[in-house]
Design an enzyme around this catalytic site. Structure first.
Site, mmCIF file in Angstrom:
data_model
loop_
_atom_site.group_PDB
_atom_site.id
_atom_site.type_symbol
_atom_site.label_atom_id
_atom_site.label_comp_id
_atom_site.label_asym_id
_atom_site.label_seq_id
_atom_site.Cartn_x
_atom_site.Cartn_y
_atom_site.Cartn_z
ATOM 1 C CG ASP A 5 -2.049 1.002 1.103
ATOM 2 O OD1 ASP A 5 -2.995 0.707 0.353
ATOM 3 O OD2 ASP A 5 -1.989 2.068 1.737
ATOM 4 C CG HIS A 18 -6.611 13.241 -9.566
ATOM 5 N ND1 HIS A 18 -6.708 12.378 -8.488
ATOM 6 C CD2 HIS A 18 -7.557 14.186 -9.363
ATOM 7 C CE1 HIS A 18 -7.666 12.777 -7.675
ATOM 8 N NE2 HIS A 18 -8.202 13.871 -8.191
ATOM 9 C CG ASP A 21 -3.003 3.779 -2.447
ATOM 10 O OD1 ASP A 21 -4.080 3.224 -2.177
ATOM 11 O OD2 ASP A 21 -2.383 4.480 -1.625
ATOM 12 N NE ARG A 36 14.300 -0.362 -8.369
ATOM 13 C CZ ARG A 36 13.991 -1.184 -9.368
ATOM 14 N NH1 ARG A 36 14.413 -2.452 -9.325
ATOM 15 N NH2 ARG A 36 13.270 -0.769 -10.400
#
Length: 214
Positions: free
Chosen positions: A65, A78, A108, A131
């Site tokens: 998340d 956005h 997400d 990463r």
């Protein structure tokens, strides 16, 4: 014989046309099962593939998340949020390039199936988190989002729903401490569930209680 040759010559273009049509249909079906923004599998496609993978292989089931995603949307718009999702998609696609599955579950939230054992899963999660939080370019500006990652290592034949629920608990534990990653031990849930979902999830109407993961 000449009639057979004539029939074969006439049917050749028809067979080629059907082959091309079938190829186009397969590509359309494949495209429909991919998230258009990230290129990752959609939830339904991921579930079907992941169940088959877990039935025959040990693996790490991972839930991710993004942290600070709403603030990024509110501050930069956005389109910047879409850039963050696309960046996440690229990172996850690279992690599963040789073996594994990656999906955008919605919003997400993402999921992975990775080849990992209890011995090396923490190394995998550390590298993945590094990463994910690296800056990405948005219209010449370097932006970044945080991430909370939860994982659980499964044995062959594990139930996908139970593994995702347990990884979700671990992700929530990481989020409660400000992000990073957390690995759950075992598949039995440590948190109460409401309608099959972790208590505290939007829509459950219950506050979550942390515990049981490590």
């Amino acid at each position: 014989m000449s009639e057979l040759l004539t029939l074969a010559a006439a049917s050749g273009p028809l067979a080629a046309g059907w082959s091309l049509h079938a190829l186009r249909m397969r590509r359309r079906i494949e495209s429909a099962r991919r998230d258009p923004l990230t290129g990752l599998w959609t939830r339904d496609a991921f579930d079907a593939k992941a169940r088959r993978r877990l039935a025959r292989s040990a693996a790490a089931v991972v839930v991710i998340d993004l942290d600070g995603f709403k603030a990024l949307n509110d501050t930069y718009g956005h389109a910047a949020g879409d850039a963050a999702l696309a960046h996440t998609g690229r990172v996850l696609a690279d992690r599963v390039r040789l073996w594994g599955l990656a999906a955008r579950l919605g919003g997400d939230e993402f999921a992975l199936i990775l080849p990992a054992t209890a011995h090396d899963v923490r190394t995998h999660m550390g590298k993945l988190h590094t990463r994910l939080v690296q800056p990405f370019d948005y219209e010449g500006t370097a932006l970044d989002v945080g991430s909370s990652i939860g994982a659980v290592v499964t044995e062959p034949g594990a139930d996908l729903s139970a593994a995702l629920r347990r990884a979700d608990e671990a992700m929530y534990a990481a989020k409660r401490t400000g992000g990073g990653w957390f690995v759950a031990v075992g598949l039995p849930p440590a948190l109460p569930t409401v309608n099959g979902r972790r208590a505290g999830r939007p829509g459950t109407g219950h506050a979550a209680v942390e515990g049981g993961a490590s």
